[in-house]
Design a protein around this motif. Structure first.
Motif, PDB file in Angstrom:
ATOM      1  N   ASP A 568       0.668  -1.157  -0.340  1.00 42.89           N
ATOM      2  CA  ASP A 568       0.193   0.145   0.044  1.00 42.89           C
ATOM      3  C   ASP A 568       1.399   1.311   0.005  1.00 42.89           C
ATOM      4  N   LEU A 569       1.744   0.469   0.182  1.00 43.36           N
ATOM      5  CA  LEU A 569       2.812   2.045   0.297  1.00 43.36           C
ATOM      6  C   LEU A 569       2.640   3.324  -0.825  1.00 43.36           C
ATOM      7  N   ARG A 570       2.722   3.051  -1.734  1.00 41.37           N
ATOM      8  CA  ARG A 570       2.601   3.625  -3.110  1.00 41.37           C
ATOM      9  C   ARG A 570       1.257   5.009  -2.493  1.00 41.37           C
ATOM     10  N   GLU A 571       0.346   4.457  -2.758  1.00 43.08           N
ATOM     11  CA  GLU A 571      -0.524   5.022  -2.967  1.00 43.08           C
ATOM     12  C   GLU A 571      -1.184   5.560  -1.835  1.00 43.08           C
ATOM     13  N   GLU A 572      -0.570   4.593  -0.035  1.00 47.47           N
ATOM     14  CA  GLU A 572      -0.391   6.068   0.173  1.00 47.47           C
ATOM     15  C   GLU A 572       0.757   6.909   0.541  1.00 47.47           C
ATOM     16  N   LEU A 573       1.320   7.316  -0.285  1.00 53.51           N
ATOM     17  CA  LEU A 573       2.667   8.424  -0.628  1.00 53.51           C
ATOM     18  C   LEU A 573       1.788   9.425  -1.705  1.00 53.51           C
ATOM     19  N   ILE A 574       0.995   8.599  -2.648  1.00 50.17           N
ATOM     20  CA  ILE A 574       0.419   9.138  -3.410  1.00 50.17           C
ATOM     21  C   ILE A 574      -1.040  10.256  -2.965  1.00 50.17           C
ATOM     22  N   ALA A 575      -1.784   9.553  -1.598  1.00 51.82           N
ATOM     23  CA  ALA A 575      -2.468  10.241  -0.763  1.00 51.82           C
ATOM     24  C   ALA A 575      -1.796  11.497  -0.046  1.00 51.82           C
ATOM     25  N   ARG A 576      -0.515  11.131   0.560  1.00 51.78           N
ATOM     26  CA  ARG A 576       0.419  12.074   1.974  1.00 51.78           C
ATOM     27  C   ARG A 576      -0.055  13.995   0.554  1.00 51.78           C
ATOM     28  N   TYR A 577       1.173  13.006  -0.970  1.00 52.16           N
ATOM     29  CA  TYR A 577       1.847  13.914  -1.657  1.00 52.16           C
ATOM     30  C   TYR A 577       0.925  15.451  -1.769  1.00 52.16           C
ATOM     31  N   ASP A 578      -0.624  14.529  -2.303  1.00 47.04           N
ATOM     32  CA  ASP A 578      -1.515  15.141  -2.606  1.00 47.04           C
ATOM     33  C   ASP A 578      -1.693  16.657  -1.332  1.00 47.04           C
ATOM     34  N   PHE A 579      -2.597  15.634  -0.376  1.00 48.89           N
ATOM     35  CA  PHE A 579      -3.197  16.490   0.943  1.00 48.89           C
ATOM     36  C   PHE A 579      -1.992  18.190   1.178  1.00 48.89           C
ATOM     37  N   TYR A 580      -0.962  16.996   1.417  1.00 45.38           N
ATOM     38  CA  TYR A 580       0.331  18.250   1.909  1.00 45.38           C
ATOM     39  C   TYR A 580       0.586  19.231   0.181  1.00 45.38           C
ATOM     40  N   GLU A 581       0.062  18.937  -0.489  1.00 44.28           N
ATOM     41  CA  GLU A 581       0.879  20.014  -1.499  1.00 44.28           C
ATOM     42  C   GLU A 581       1.255  21.453  -1.478  1.00 44.28           C
ATOM     43  N   ASP A 582       0.338  22.559  -0.896  1.00 43.02           N
ATOM     44  CA  ASP A 582       0.633  23.468  -0.216  1.00 43.02           C
ATOM     45  C   ASP A 582       0.980  23.642   0.711  1.00 43.02           C
ATOM     46  N   VAL A 583       1.102  22.835   1.180  1.00 42.40           N
ATOM     47  CA  VAL A 583       1.366  23.117   2.910  1.00 42.40           C
ATOM     48  C   VAL A 583       2.428  24.142   3.340  1.00 42.40           C
ATOM     49  N   GLU A 584       2.751  24.918   4.025  1.00 45.37           N
ATOM     50  CA  GLU A 584       2.855  26.089   4.142  1.00 45.37           C
ATOM     51  C   GLU A 584       3.915  25.633   5.989  1.00 45.37           C
ATOM     52  N   LYS A 585       5.613  26.232   5.454  1.00 45.67           N
ATOM     53  CA  LYS A 585       5.782  26.235   7.042  1.00 45.67           C
ATOM     54  C   LYS A 585       7.072  27.098   7.140  1.00 45.67           C
ATOM     55  N   GLN A 586       7.341  27.557   8.240  1.00 44.50           N
ATOM     56  CA  GLN A 586       7.755  28.378   8.895  1.00 44.50           C
ATOM     57  C   GLN A 586       9.517  28.337   9.536  1.00 44.50           C
ATOM     58  N   ARG A 587       9.734  29.397   9.170  1.00 50.13           N
ATOM     59  CA  ARG A 587      11.418  29.430   8.859  1.00 50.13           C
ATOM     60  C   ARG A 587      11.864  30.665  10.012  1.00 50.13           C
ATOM     61  N   PRO A 588      12.534  30.398  10.790  1.00 57.38           N
ATOM     62  CA  PRO A 588      13.429  31.357  11.923  1.00 57.38           C
ATOM     63  C   PRO A 588      13.689  32.495  10.399  1.00 57.38           C
ATOM     64  N   ASP A 589      12.950  34.280  10.799  1.00 55.69           N
ATOM     65  CA  ASP A 589      13.116  34.889  10.157  1.00 55.69           C
ATOM     66  C   ASP A 589      15.164  35.529  10.497  1.00 55.69           C
ATOM     67  N   LYS A 590      15.738  35.738   9.167  1.00 54.31           N
ATOM     68  CA  LYS A 590      17.281  35.863   9.098  1.00 54.31           C
ATOM     69  C   LYS A 590      17.925  36.282   7.622  1.00 54.31           C
ATOM     70  N   LYS A 591      18.887  36.693   8.000  1.00 56.61           N
ATOM     71  CA  LYS A 591      19.152  37.021   7.063  1.00 56.61           C
ATOM     72  C   LYS A 591      20.237  35.501   6.038  1.00 56.61           C
ATOM     73  N   HIS A 592      19.723  34.531   6.499  1.00 56.43           N
ATOM     74  CA  HIS A 592      20.932  33.083   5.760  1.00 56.43           C
ATOM     75  C   HIS A 592      21.280  32.565   7.053  1.00 56.43           C
ATOM     76  N   GLY A 593      21.357  31.502   6.763  1.00 52.54           N
ATOM     77  CA  GLY A 593      22.284  30.365   7.757  1.00 52.54           C
ATOM     78  C   GLY A 593      23.810  30.849   7.365  1.00 52.54           C
ATOM     79  N   THR A 594      24.199  29.720   8.835  1.00 47.69           N
ATOM     80  CA  THR A 594      25.500  30.590   8.922  1.00 47.69           C
ATOM     81  C   THR A 594      26.110  28.632   7.812  1.00 47.69           C
ATOM     82  N   VAL A 595      25.465  27.084   7.326  1.00 44.65           N
ATOM     83  CA  VAL A 595      26.432  26.226   7.089  1.00 44.65           C
ATOM     84  C   VAL A 595      26.087  26.168   5.938  1.00 44.65           C
ATOM     85  N   LEU A 596      27.172  25.914   5.005  1.00 42.68           N
ATOM     86  CA  LEU A 596      27.746  25.723   3.971  1.00 42.68           C
ATOM     87  C   LEU A 596      27.908  23.754   3.418  1.00 42.68           C
TER      88      LEU A 596
END
Length: 596
Positions: A568-596
């Motif tokens: 069932d894994l493929r169908e599970e992934l299809i459903a989850r990618y469809d549902f979370y397609e427009d998810v918004e994630k917040q990250r700290p407001d900063k200029k940029h990180g220091t890890v390259l």
């Protein structure tokens, strides 16, 4: 061209004549016997030299004989045709030797002609015989500089509009000088405005040393290339294809690009030429050994793909762009979904692929072929850091970036090279809104003095950082084992995935049972004198430990979201990618990180 020979000439003699004349003239040749019309033999010019007539000379003649043109337009068209014929004849031989196409024939291969070209008349006054600033001998003395050796414009690549630049190797070996540099910079700046991908077709020996005062250190000189590359990075896809040895400054465009393709037998890139290396270090080395496709696809990781020839390079890029949007504001293009190559369920499904024994290897591609749409898996960097697979695929038509441990290679442990490759791929997918799929089966980061010297902590940090910073939808699948910090790098529960899913064999723990028992109970086990009793106690401790890290325990404690039957894994992934397609994630407001 038709050639007639004596009626007593044999077919072998006719064939030799046809081949020799075709190679010399660059034309297709047919050899006929006496006054007859039957063809004894035919010859075609070697790759690269067809332009003597079909390329260069035909471009000289383009529309110049049309009677409806005015004299002024006729003269202009003749000038354009002369520019499009390329540089001095002596460089055609180099194309033939390397089986390379003339640059405009190459563009015809990619685009069936450009939509338009910019700067075709660049440096025209410095070389063209009709210019009052030259003495009419410019072409004959080898100083032809049409378009200043660099073509820029736009074209349609299988329905995708892209900016394109291409070096003309027939103009001073594709070297870069003032006017060509200005064209390159304008192309980059316009790409920032249009939000369309940029394609760099590189075949350059670097900066034109005898003209360096006009472009090298200027504010708007060649150094600005890499500033603009940096501004474009993550804004629009930059794809570079190498057709020759790109040295020094010319070698930076490939490594700044998001994706780099090298061509076997002709491509190379290095910070300095073999001659310069010999002068500086005394090392004798060939261009291929210094910076050929094998070096950069297997050791440096700078080449994402290696093509067999020019046509294959075009095919690879045409496939690649189908997984990418035009720019960072758009989503990747979806296609019609199709079933996977192999069924995820049944007697040959995912369960059959994953061995019962947790330490036994298998090929993760066999799992991926049961999840991805048939024919959609497009691997990148396969020769480098093979402990991790990085690839694009489609799941029900949706482009997805896959980061998968590879148990078939060094048990899927994460080494410095594979961590660096994964970090770069995650970073690129996130920039262009490609959702991520982590397929986790790893004993964790590799330990030992060797990998410490190679920077396992530094490269592992970058992989964890890229995973942490990514804001696209992420799905983490615990295929079998996830030990140590490997679960962190593979976007485990603490790394903001939309879901953490486990298959039935799944385990998550600080370390595997064998290592854990040895670390915690070694002294107690060694105190048991009877070998059978010691083995029985060790097996008992191992099973107790395994219950603690089992997917069912993790699901019971809501560490993971769900245990899913493999079928069932493929169908599970299809459903989850469809549902979370427009998810918004917040990250700290900063200029940029220091890890390259």
């Amino acid at each position: 061209m038709r050639v007639r020979v004596d009626e007593f000439a044999s077919e072998e003699e006719a064939s030799a004549i046809a081949s020799a004349i075709a190679e010399h003239t660059g034309e297709e040749v047919t050899v006929h016997s006496g006054d007859g019309e039957s063809v004894l033999a035919a010859g075609r010019p070697p790759a690269g030299c067809e332009r003597t007539e079909s390329g260069r000379e035909s471009r000289r003649k383009t529309r110049t004989d049309e009677s409806d043109l005015s004299d002024r337009e006729r003269r202009l068209r003749a000038e354009i045709a002369d520019i499009e014929a390329g540089g001095p004849e002596k460089y055609c031989d180099r194309l033939s030797e390397q089986s390379k196409l003339f640059v405009r024939d190459r563009l015809d291969l990619w685009f069936d002609g450009l939509d338009f070209e910019d700067g075709r008349f660049a440096n025209f006054d410095a070389w063209h015989p009709d210019s009052p600033e030259v003495d009419g001998e410019a072409e004959s003395d080898g100083n032809r500089l049409p378009a200043d050796g660099l073509l820029t414009g736009a074209g349609d690549l299988d329905g995708r509009s892209v900016h394109v630049m291409a070096n003309d190797f027939t103009v001073k070996a594709g070297s870069m000088a003032k006017r060509g540099v200005e064209k390159f910079l304008r192309l980059q700046q316009r790409a920032l405005k249009t939000g369309r991908p940029v394609l760099y077709l590189m075949d350059s020996s670097g900066g034109r040393i005898d003209e360096q005062t006009g472009f090298f250190a200027n504010r708007e000189g060649i150094g600005k290339y890499y500033y603009n590359h940096s501004m474009l990075s993550g804004r629009v896809p930059q794809i570079c294809v190498l057709y020759g040895p790109c040295i020094a400054g010319a070698a930076y465009t490939p490594v700044f690009a998001d994706f780099t393709v090298m061509v076997e037998g002709m491509s190379a890139m290095a910070i300095a030429s073999p001659r310069m290396v010999r002068m500086v270090t005394g090392e004798e080395i060939s261009m291929d050994d210094l910076g050929g496709p094998g070096v950069h696809s297997q050791f440096s990781g700078s080449a994402d793909l290696v093509a067999h020839d020019e046509e294959h390079a075009r095919d690879l890029v045409a496939q690649l762009v189908t997984y990418l949007p035009d720019n960072a504001d758009e989503k990747p293009p979806r296609t019609e979904g199709r079933p996977p190559e192999n069924s995820p369920g049944g007697p040959n499904g995912i369960d059959a692929v994953i061995p019962e024994k947790p330490n036994r290897g298998y090929d993760m591609h066999d799992v991926l072929s049961r999840l991805a749409d048939s024919g959609s898996v497009f691997g990148l960097g396969s020769g480098y850091g093979g402990e991790i697979i990085t690839a694009f695929c489609r799941i029900d038509g949706r482009p997805v970036g896959v980061i998968a441990n590879q148990p078939a290679t060094r048990a899927g442990a994460i080494f410095p090279d594979s961590a660096a490759k994964a970090a770069s791929f995650v970073w690129t997918c996130d920039a262009y809104n490609v959702p991520l799929l982590y397929l986790c089966d790893t004993p964790g980061f590799m330990a030992g003095s060797g990998v410490e010297k190679e920077g396992i902590l530094e490269q592992g940090k970058k992989m964890i950082y890229a995973t942490s910073a990514a804001t696209v939808p992420k799905q983490c699948v615990i295929v079998r084992k996830a030990y140590g910090a490997g679960i962190y790098a593979m976007s485990g529960p603490a790394y903001d995935p939309e879901s953490t899913i486990a298959l039935p064999p799944g385990e998550i723990g600080i370390m595997g049972p064998e290592a854990a028992i040895n670390a915690v109970y070694a002294n107690k086990l060694n105190a048991i004198d009877d070998p059978d009793e010691r083995a029985e106690r060790e097996a008992q401790l191992r099973e107790e430990y395994r219950r603690d890290i089992d997917a069912h325990r993790m699901a019971s404690e809501v560490v993971i979201d769900e245990i899913v039957p493999s079928a069932d894994l493929r169908e599970e992934l299809i459903a989850r990618y469809d549902f979370y397609e427009d998810v918004e994630k917040q990250r700290p407001d900063k200029k940029h990180g220091t890890v390259l």
